[in-house]
Write an enzyme that holds these catalytic residues in place. Structure first.
Site, PDB file in Angstrom:
ATOM      1  N   LEU A 136      10.406 -17.239 -46.603  1.00 31.30           N
ATOM      2  CA  LEU A 136       9.337 -17.226 -47.587  1.00 31.30           C
ATOM      3  C   LEU A 136       9.334 -18.503 -48.409  1.00 31.30           C
ATOM      4  CD1 LEU A 136       7.178 -15.900 -49.447  1.00 31.30           C
ATOM      5  CD2 LEU A 136       9.094 -14.887 -50.721  1.00 31.30           C
ATOM      6  N   SER A 137       8.142 -19.077 -48.636  1.00 36.61           N
ATOM      7  CA  SER A 137       7.962 -20.201 -49.554  1.00 36.61           C
ATOM      8  C   SER A 137       8.857 -21.371 -49.142  1.00 36.61           C
ATOM      9  CB  SER A 137       8.234 -19.729 -50.982  1.00 36.61           C
ATOM     10  OG  SER A 137       7.885 -20.715 -51.922  1.00 36.61           O
ATOM     11  N   GLY A 138       9.824 -21.775 -50.001  1.00 30.20           N
ATOM     12  CA  GLY A 138      10.746 -22.825 -49.598  1.00 30.20           C
ATOM     13  C   GLY A 138      11.520 -22.440 -48.356  1.00 30.20           C
TER      14      GLY A 138
END
Length: 464
Positions: A136-138
């Protein structure tokens, strides 16, 4: 609250199952990461392996507790590895996906994650041909990095609210990728992966891409660039082979390889902000718990596991029924048929991931459906012990009639979703050809689909 134990890498005893555990010795660890694992009870050798990367400000325990992945590790039978970075690596506890010393094959954090995979394969006998990675995300951006660096290691990946591989070379360009997105041709995006992999010739990972349309942290245009990147790698069109409406306002687009098998899938969650899509509940297609960056829309882990084929790893021995087909639809029904399976006592029928019926024959008519709506169906043979076997690829059935729908998004995403088109810098609604203004990420309109493929501007309001 989950329990976290410490397991020394040299310990000869099997790891305690059914809890999250830390592994303290898994390789040279040049990226200074921590390794956590979840190993279901009695996991056999040769089971798949999933690596799950948390987002910025999160931890391995946080991702373990909220994402829903442990549920499917138990249900389908696979091992889980949760890499963790800390504030000593990055002030926000982000994986350093934009830093060359960490995103290059054979170096830094990328090598540390790969060493975790090697550890799991050696210690638990994980099947090297069924290793997958998600984040997720980073962690999603780092997933892109790992898929590009090590396509020889990963059979598939899932990028949740992430960034294309090769987008950034430092913090400044990373922020540009994150907030503004970078527009490149599919060829250039594909070249970035080919270069990162050391010119690997294939086979390539099968990649799922998840993105919320209301994400103000990672520009949703990144999902389009990721699609372009991986469809180019596979040498396939950027036009989907099929699309389907899933729960939680999610649109699934499937991009098949030359053999007709899904190679890339995108999951666009309407109205979702930045985070991982979860759907708390006890149903097969429900998972996870809500929290910061865990948003209640749809169980992304379930649909990702299905895309990778993990849902077949823990099934009974009966094969998937052949010749599954839609034989007819009305405005409220869909009829299916399939070929019989030797040894089957019953057949389970699934709509949009949830079981809707068990029948003794090889046909079924689903009733009470919405008008003008597309549903995904699959079926599994059930043996005399009550264990369901493998499922074939889903088929889609669209009921007749038209059900008006409304879509609110910026002009860039309206074009990307096929609801509008652009010409000479302006955007026009498909069908009505109404002028929506400049082709950019900042001008937002609501479009109503009044008939199939015909959209009108409806900023004043839409029917419920």
């Amino acid at each position: 609250m989950s329990l976290i134990a410490v397991v020394l890498g040299f310990s000869p005893a099997p790891a305690q199952a059914a809890s999250l555990q830390q592994v303290t010795s898994f390789g040279s660890n040049p990226g200074n990461l921590q390794m956590f694992q979840y190993i279901p009870d009695n996991l056999p050798s040769g089971a798949p392996l999933v690596v799950a990367l948390h987002g910025c400000t999160q931890s391995a325990d946080d991702y373990y507790s909220h994402s829903g992945w442990p549920k499917y590790a138990d249900m389908y039978g696979f091992a889980l590895v949760f890499p963790q970075t800390t504030s000593s690596n990055n002030a926000n506890s982000c994986f350093n996906w934009y830093q060359s010393s960490d995103y290059t094959r054979g170096q830094g954090e990328a090598l540390s994650v790969k060493q975790m995979v090697d550890y799991a394969k050696s210690r638990y006998g994980s099947d090297p041909s069924h290793v997958y990675i998600t984040g997720l995300s980073g962690g999603g951006a780092m997933t892109s990095v790992m898929l590009a660096d090590y396509p020889d290691v990963f059979a598939g990946g899932a990028i949740d609210s992430g960034i294309p591989a090769g987008c950034a070379t430092d913090l400044s360009s990373g922020l540009t990728c994150e907030y503004g997105a970078v527009d490149k041709t599919p060829q250039k995006w594909g070249d970035a992966v080919r270069g990162a992999s050391g010119n690997w010739g294939g086979p390539w990972p099968r990649v799922a891409i998840w993105q919320g349309t209301a994400d103000n942290t990672v520009n949703p245009a990144n999902a389009t660039e990721e699609r372009d990147q991986w469809t180019n790698i596979w040498g396939i069109s950027q036009t989907p082979s099929s699309t389907m409406n899933l729960p939680g306002g999610t649109t699934q687009a499937v991009y098949n390889d030359a053999g007709g098998k899904p190679a890339v899938e995108t999951f666009t969650v309407s109205g979702m902000a930045h985070g991982l899509a979860v759907s708390p509940g006890s149903g097969t297609d429900q998972c996870g718990s809500t929290g910061t960056y865990y948003l209640n829309y749809i169980c992304s882990s379930y649909w990702t596991a299905k895309f990778w084929g993990l849902d077949a790893s823990g099934t009974g021995g009966l094969p998937a029924p052949a010749d599954l087909a839609v034989t007819g639809t009305t405005d409220t029904t869909a009829s299916l048929s399939w070929s019989s399976v030797s040894g089957a006592a019953l057949y389970n029928v699934y709509r949009d991931g949830g079981k809707v019926a068990s029948v003794s024959g090889t046909s079924y008519t689903d009733t009470g459906l919405n008008t003008g709506t597309t549903y995904a169906y699959t079926v599994a043979a059930v043996d005399a012990a009550g264990k369901a076997g493998a499922q074939p690829s889903a088929v889609s059935a669209t009921t007749t009639g038209h059900r008006p729908q409304c879509f609110t998004d910026n002009n860039y995403n309206q074009v990307a979703a096929g609801r509008a088109h652009q010409s000479l810098g302006n955007v026009y609604a498909n069908g009505s050809n109404q002028n929506m203004g400049l082709y950019n990420l900042y001008t937002t309109h609501t479009l109503e689909e009044t008939s199939s493929g015909y959209y009108v501007i409806a900023d004043a309001g839409c029917p419920s």
